[in-house]
Design a protein around this motif. Sequence first.
Motif, PDB file in Angstrom:
ATOM      1  N   GLY A 191       0.740  -1.392   0.115  1.00 35.01           N
ATOM      2  CA  GLY A 191      -0.031  -0.151   0.263  1.00 35.01           C
ATOM      3  C   GLY A 191       1.010   1.488   0.028  1.00 35.01           C
ATOM      4  N   GLU A 192       0.514   2.414   0.259  1.00 34.26           N
ATOM      5  CA  GLU A 192       1.201   3.802   0.208  1.00 34.26           C
ATOM      6  C   GLU A 192       0.800   4.444   1.495  1.00 34.26           C
ATOM      7  N   PHE A 193       1.942   4.966   2.311  1.00 35.56           N
ATOM      8  CA  PHE A 193       1.656   6.651   2.743  1.00 35.56           C
ATOM      9  C   PHE A 193       2.036   7.534   2.533  1.00 35.56           C
ATOM     10  N   SER A 194       1.835   8.531   3.698  1.00 36.63           N
ATOM     11  CA  SER A 194       2.337  10.095   4.076  1.00 36.63           C
ATOM     12  C   SER A 194       2.732   9.846   4.599  1.00 36.63           C
ATOM     13  N   THR A 195       4.010  11.352   4.913  1.00 32.68           N
ATOM     14  CA  THR A 195       4.358  11.184   6.264  1.00 32.68           C
ATOM     15  C   THR A 195       4.739  12.941   6.082  1.00 32.68           C
ATOM     16  N   LYS A 196       5.203  13.924   7.240  1.00 29.95           N
ATOM     17  CA  LYS A 196       5.548  14.164   7.214  1.00 29.95           C
ATOM     18  C   LYS A 196       6.502  14.407   8.845  1.00 29.95           C
ATOM     19  N   PHE A 197       7.752  13.920   8.374  1.00 26.63           N
ATOM     20  CA  PHE A 197       9.157  14.027   9.249  1.00 26.63           C
ATOM     21  C   PHE A 197      10.161  14.931   9.515  1.00 26.63           C
ATOM     22  N   SER A 198      10.380  15.603  10.866  1.00 28.30           N
ATOM     23  CA  SER A 198      12.228  15.711  10.956  1.00 28.30           C
ATOM     24  C   SER A 198      13.176  15.068  11.720  1.00 28.30           C
ATOM     25  N   GLU A 228       0.334   9.117   7.953  1.00 28.96           N
ATOM     26  CA  GLU A 228      -1.039   8.756   7.603  1.00 28.96           C
ATOM     27  C   GLU A 228      -0.727   7.628   6.399  1.00 28.96           C
ATOM     28  N   VAL A 229      -1.011   6.590   6.681  1.00 30.56           N
ATOM     29  CA  VAL A 229      -1.582   4.935   5.838  1.00 30.56           C
ATOM     30  C   VAL A 229      -2.383   5.265   5.461  1.00 30.56           C
ATOM     31  N   VAL A 230      -2.077   5.172   4.033  1.00 32.73           N
ATOM     32  CA  VAL A 230      -3.204   5.277   2.355  1.00 32.73           C
ATOM     33  C   VAL A 230      -3.731   4.565   2.657  1.00 32.73           C
ATOM     34  N   GLU A 231      -3.295   3.557   2.827  1.00 32.78           N
ATOM     35  CA  GLU A 231      -3.617   1.988   2.763  1.00 32.78           C
ATOM     36  C   GLU A 231      -2.848   0.804   3.125  1.00 32.78           C
ATOM     37  N   ALA A 232      -2.786   0.384   4.072  1.00 38.72           N
ATOM     38  CA  ALA A 232      -1.781  -0.868   3.882  1.00 38.72           C
ATOM     39  C   ALA A 232      -2.587  -2.216   4.300  1.00 38.72           C
ATOM     40  N   VAL A 233      -2.334  -2.856   3.369  1.00 38.02           N
ATOM     41  CA  VAL A 233      -2.278  -4.322   3.759  1.00 38.02           C
ATOM     42  C   VAL A 233      -1.367  -5.721   4.376  1.00 38.02           C
ATOM     43  N   VAL A 234      -2.333  -6.241   5.237  1.00 44.62           N
ATOM     44  CA  VAL A 234      -1.025  -7.000   6.114  1.00 44.62           C
ATOM     45  C   VAL A 234      -1.426  -8.274   5.744  1.00 44.62           C
ATOM     46  N   SER A 235      -1.034  -8.823   5.109  1.00 40.47           N
ATOM     47  CA  SER A 235      -0.658 -10.849   5.207  1.00 40.47           C
ATOM     48  C   SER A 235       0.164 -11.344   5.276  1.00 40.47           C
ATOM     49  N   ASN A 236       0.006 -12.555   5.557  1.00 37.61           N
ATOM     50  CA  ASN A 236       0.664 -13.466   5.319  1.00 37.61           C
ATOM     51  C   ASN A 236       2.377 -13.154   6.244  1.00 37.61           C
ATOM     52  N   ASN A 237       1.972 -13.014   7.052  1.00 39.56           N
ATOM     53  CA  ASN A 237       3.103 -12.330   8.800  1.00 39.56           C
ATOM     54  C   ASN A 237       3.254 -13.080  10.160  1.00 39.56           C
ATOM     55  N   LYS A 255      -6.926   2.095   6.450  1.00 35.71           N
ATOM     56  CA  LYS A 255      -6.282   2.741   5.393  1.00 35.71           C
ATOM     57  C   LYS A 255      -7.282   4.167   6.115  1.00 35.71           C
ATOM     58  N   ASN A 256      -6.807   5.498   5.538  1.00 38.74           N
ATOM     59  CA  ASN A 256      -6.999   6.719   5.763  1.00 38.74           C
ATOM     60  C   ASN A 256      -6.557   6.216   7.319  1.00 38.74           C
ATOM     61  N   ARG A 257      -5.100   6.462   8.457  1.00 37.96           N
ATOM     62  CA  ARG A 257      -5.572   6.583   9.257  1.00 37.96           C
ATOM     63  C   ARG A 257      -4.371   6.550   9.818  1.00 37.96           C
ATOM     64  N   GLY A 258      -4.166   7.594  10.507  1.00 39.94           N
ATOM     65  CA  GLY A 258      -2.716   8.687  10.842  1.00 39.94           C
ATOM     66  C   GLY A 258      -2.102   8.726  12.386  1.00 39.94           C
ATOM     67  N   VAL A 277       6.346   4.105  18.198  1.00 38.37           N
ATOM     68  CA  VAL A 277       5.388   4.681  17.324  1.00 38.37           C
ATOM     69  C   VAL A 277       4.082   4.619  18.523  1.00 38.37           C
ATOM     70  N   LYS A 278       3.787   5.744  19.074  1.00 35.30           N
ATOM     71  CA  LYS A 278       2.807   5.895  19.829  1.00 35.30           C
ATOM     72  C   LYS A 278       1.019   4.747  19.581  1.00 35.30           C
ATOM     73  N   PRO A 279       0.365   4.514  20.633  1.00 36.99           N
ATOM     74  CA  PRO A 279      -0.203   4.087  20.621  1.00 36.99           C
ATOM     75  C   PRO A 279      -1.163   5.053  19.540  1.00 36.99           C
ATOM     76  N   PHE A 280      -1.880   4.090  18.713  1.00 39.44           N
ATOM     77  CA  PHE A 280      -3.248   4.231  18.060  1.00 39.44           C
ATOM     78  C   PHE A 280      -4.339   2.881  17.814  1.00 39.44           C
ATOM     79  N   ASP A 281      -5.534   3.407  17.594  1.00 41.58           N
ATOM     80  CA  ASP A 281      -6.523   2.291  17.343  1.00 41.58           C
ATOM     81  C   ASP A 281      -6.851   2.444  15.941  1.00 41.58           C
ATOM     82  N   PHE A 282      -7.567   0.975  15.610  1.00 45.73           N
ATOM     83  CA  PHE A 282      -7.818   0.544  13.756  1.00 45.73           C
ATOM     84  C   PHE A 282      -8.786  -0.722  14.366  1.00 45.73           C
ATOM     85  N   SER A 283      -9.693  -1.354  13.297  1.00 45.26           N
ATOM     86  CA  SER A 283     -10.582  -1.858  13.292  1.00 45.26           C
ATOM     87  C   SER A 283      -9.924  -2.817  12.316  1.00 45.26           C
TER      88      SER A 283
END
Length: 172
Positions: free
Chosen positions: A90-97, A120-129, A150-153, A165-171
């Motif tokens: 998938g793809e991601f975007s970032t603002k990082f120093s 910002e994760v535009v979309e990431a597919v996780v499989s076969n881990n 999808k669309n998770r920052g 990585v700071k804690p974040f929620d996703f479903s």
Amino acid sequence: TQIGNVLYDNMKLQNLKGKVTIKDQIARLEDVNFNTLGGQFSTTGSYDSRDLIHPKFSFGLDIKNLDFQQSFNTFNTIQKIAPIAKLLKGEFSTKFSLNGELGSDMMPVMSTLTGKGMIEVVEAVVSNNKALGKISQLTNLNEVQNFSIKNRGFAAEIVGGNLVVKPFDFSV
């Protein structure tokens, strides 16, 4: 400067534009923009070579729509601080120093690398881990084995060369 194509290490940068100055052994980039690996990059920062044994760099990065796999295969730094990128599609975007020292090979000295920003994760597919497969097996939750985000920052930091990585929620 305005350059159509630049070959930098193993990357082809296209449409490079911005201000580049060199003065008193410090190279400064101001609003330098270019395209590579299907993503759009913008950076401002400096490389200070006044201490040749410990040259320092400091850069702000704004990257849009970069492919996880291509970034992992191209950037040694991502291989070291975020090996999970190898497993993501998938793809991601970032603002990082980022700040640190460069070694004689012009690569960041990982123990000196620090930074922070948003990813910002535009979309990431996780499989076969393997780890997720084991969790799925132990919990009988098949949904954990393969999922997408999808669309998770989220906020992240680099401390001593390690990505935190700071804690974040996703479903799932």
